[in-house]
Design a protein around this motif. Structure first.
Motif, mmCIF file in Angstrom:
data_model
loop_
_atom_site.group_PDB
_atom_site.id
_atom_site.type_symbol
_atom_site.label_atom_id
_atom_site.label_comp_id
_atom_site.label_asym_id
_atom_site.label_seq_id
_atom_site.Cartn_x
_atom_site.Cartn_y
_atom_site.Cartn_z
ATOM 1 N N ILE A 52 0.841 -1.200 0.000
ATOM 2 C CA ILE A 52 0.000 0.000 0.000
ATOM 3 C C ILE A 52 0.877 1.251 0.000
ATOM 4 O O ILE A 52 0.620 2.203 -0.738
ATOM 5 N N ARG A 53 1.918 1.252 0.819
ATOM 6 C CA ARG A 53 2.850 2.394 0.843
ATOM 7 C C ARG A 53 3.465 2.628 -0.537
ATOM 8 O O ARG A 53 3.579 3.768 -0.982
ATOM 9 N N ASN A 54 3.863 1.544 -1.195
ATOM 10 C CA ASN A 54 4.453 1.680 -2.533
ATOM 11 C C ASN A 54 3.442 2.223 -3.543
ATOM 12 O O ASN A 54 3.809 3.002 -4.434
ATOM 13 N N MET A 55 2.183 1.833 -3.403
ATOM 14 C CA MET A 55 1.152 2.371 -4.284
ATOM 15 C C MET A 55 1.015 3.886 -4.085
ATOM 16 O O MET A 55 0.897 4.639 -5.056
ATOM 17 N N PHE A 56 1.054 4.322 -2.830
ATOM 18 C CA PHE A 56 0.956 5.756 -2.559
ATOM 19 C C PHE A 56 2.184 6.510 -3.073
ATOM 20 O O PHE A 56 2.055 7.620 -3.586
ATOM 21 N N LYS A 57 3.362 5.924 -2.939
ATOM 22 C CA LYS A 57 4.572 6.577 -3.460
ATOM 23 C C LYS A 57 4.493 6.719 -4.974
ATOM 24 O O LYS A 57 4.847 7.766 -5.528
ATOM 25 N N THR A 58 4.031 5.674 -5.635
ATOM 26 C CA THR A 58 3.870 5.725 -7.091
ATOM 27 C C THR A 58 2.853 6.791 -7.477
ATOM 28 O O THR A 58 3.078 7.579 -8.407
ATOM 29 N N LEU A 59 1.746 6.838 -6.761
ATOM 30 C CA LEU A 59 0.704 7.832 -7.021
ATOM 31 C C LEU A 59 1.219 9.245 -6.777
ATOM 32 O O LEU A 59 0.983 10.152 -7.570
ATOM 33 N N HIS A 60 1.970 9.423 -5.695
ATOM 34 C CA HIS A 60 2.526 10.739 -5.368
ATOM 35 C C HIS A 60 3.520 11.182 -6.445
ATOM 36 O O HIS A 60 3.499 12.346 -6.880
ATOM 37 N N ASN A 61 4.369 10.281 -6.899
ATOM 38 C CA ASN A 61 5.332 10.621 -7.956
ATOM 39 C C ASN A 61 4.620 11.006 -9.248
ATOM 40 O O ASN A 61 5.008 11.962 -9.927
ATOM 41 N N ALA A 62 3.563 10.275 -9.601
ATOM 42 C CA ALA A 62 2.796 10.602 -10.803
ATOM 43 C C ALA A 62 2.118 11.961 -10.658
ATOM 44 O O ALA A 62 2.046 12.736 -11.614
ATOM 45 N N TYR A 63 1.648 12.270 -9.456
ATOM 46 C CA TYR A 63 1.002 13.562 -9.206
ATOM 47 C C TYR A 63 2.011 14.704 -9.324
ATOM 48 O O TYR A 63 1.727 15.739 -9.930
ATOM 49 N N VAL A 64 3.198 14.506 -8.776
ATOM 50 C CA VAL A 64 4.250 15.533 -8.873
ATOM 51 C C VAL A 64 4.661 15.742 -10.325
ATOM 52 O O VAL A 64 4.822 16.883 -10.775
ATOM 53 N N ASP A 65 4.802 14.657 -11.076
ATOM 54 C CA ASP A 65 5.129 14.778 -12.504
ATOM 55 C C ASP A 65 4.056 15.563 -13.240
ATOM 56 O O ASP A 65 4.355 16.388 -14.099
ATOM 57 N N MET A 66 2.798 15.319 -12.884
ATOM 58 C CA MET A 66 1.710 16.049 -13.527
ATOM 59 C C MET A 66 1.733 17.527 -13.146
ATOM 60 O O MET A 66 1.477 18.397 -13.973
ATOM 61 N N LEU A 67 2.076 17.823 -11.892
ATOM 62 C CA LEU A 67 2.157 19.216 -11.449
ATOM 63 C C LEU A 67 3.272 19.981 -12.161
ATOM 64 O O LEU A 67 3.185 21.201 -12.314
ATOM 65 N N CYS A 68 4.303 19.278 -12.580
ATOM 66 C CA CYS A 68 5.423 19.921 -13.276
ATOM 67 C C CYS A 68 5.067 20.327 -14.700
ATOM 68 O O CYS A 68 5.829 21.059 -15.330
ATOM 69 N N ASN A 69 3.939 19.891 -15.192
ATOM 70 C CA ASN A 69 3.495 20.272 -16.520
ATOM 71 C C ASN A 69 3.108 21.755 -16.500
ATOM 72 O O ASN A 69 2.260 22.168 -15.716
ATOM 73 N N PRO A 70 3.729 22.576 -17.333
ATOM 74 C CA PRO A 70 3.434 24.015 -17.305
ATOM 75 C C PRO A 70 2.013 24.352 -17.755
ATOM 76 O O PRO A 70 1.529 25.451 -17.509
ATOM 77 N N PHE A 71 1.319 23.417 -18.368
ATOM 78 C CA PHE A 71 -0.042 23.672 -18.831
ATOM 79 C C PHE A 71 -1.106 23.283 -17.794
ATOM 80 O O PHE A 71 -2.283 23.490 -18.024
ATOM 81 N N TYR A 72 -0.665 22.707 -16.666
ATOM 82 C CA TYR A 72 -1.604 22.347 -15.605
ATOM 83 C C TYR A 72 -1.689 23.476 -14.597
ATOM 84 O O TYR A 72 -0.678 23.977 -14.119
ATOM 85 N N THR A 73 -2.893 23.884 -14.262
ATOM 86 C CA THR A 73 -3.114 24.894 -13.234
ATOM 87 C C THR A 73 -3.487 24.179 -11.938
ATOM 88 O O THR A 73 -4.482 23.444 -11.910
ATOM 89 N N PRO A 74 -2.690 24.361 -10.868
ATOM 90 C CA PRO A 74 -3.010 23.689 -9.603
ATOM 91 C C PRO A 74 -4.426 24.021 -9.141
ATOM 92 O O PRO A 74 -4.872 25.163 -9.213
ATOM 93 N N GLY A 75 -5.132 22.998 -8.694
ATOM 94 C CA GLY A 75 -6.498 23.152 -8.235
ATOM 95 C C GLY A 75 -7.532 22.726 -9.260
ATOM 96 O O GLY A 75 -8.707 22.584 -8.940
#
Length: 138
Positions: free
Chosen positions: A96-119
């Motif tokens: 479960i912890r590894n699933m959350f780490k994977t999810l968190h990493n994917a979320y951070v990668d998505m946030l780094c997209n300059p076309f994504y507006t947080p929120g």
């Protein structure tokens, strides 16, 4: 593995909810919504017991008859919720912890997209693919 994956904003509105296709998808939305109070309670109790050192993984939030609900909170107070079947006894805490780490990493990668507006709602195909991999059942 997972039957529902959700990303909840700091202000407690859903940014992303993916469930397995069932007749009862609304039940998962309700389950995710009801776990927000438990998350807030756990975060506030952890914050009082330690200075600034906070565990991101909250562990089992609560079990239901059919499912177990796990939680994770980022440093920016974005919440991740994963619901797994209760009958899936081979699911270990470390997995479960590894699933959350994977999810968190994917979320951070998505946030780094300059076309994504947080929120805004999450519409990233790469993030969607990561969640789909978590939801593939063996």
């Amino acid at each position: 593995m997972a039957v529902c994956v959700a990303v909840i904003a700091k202000e407690n509105y859903p940014l992303y909810i993916r469930t397995i296709p069932t007749e009862n998808e609304l039940k998962f939305h309700y389950t995710v919504h009801t776990c927000l109070d438990v998350i807030e309670e756990k975060v506030s109790s952890v914050g009082k017991s330690s200075n600034d050192l906070r565990e991101l993984y909250l562990g089992l939030l609560y079990p239901t008859e059919d499912y177990k609900v796990y939680g994770y909170v980022t440093n920016t107070k974005v919440k991740f919720v994963i619901v797994v079947e209760s009958s899936n006894t081979q699911m270990r805490d470390n997995e479960i912890r590894n699933m959350f780490k994977t999810l968190h990493n994917a979320y951070v990668d998505m946030l780094c997209n300059p076309f994504y507006t947080p929120g805004e709602n999450v519409k990233s195909k790469a993030f969607d693919n990561t969640v789909n991999q978590m939801m593939i059942q063996d």
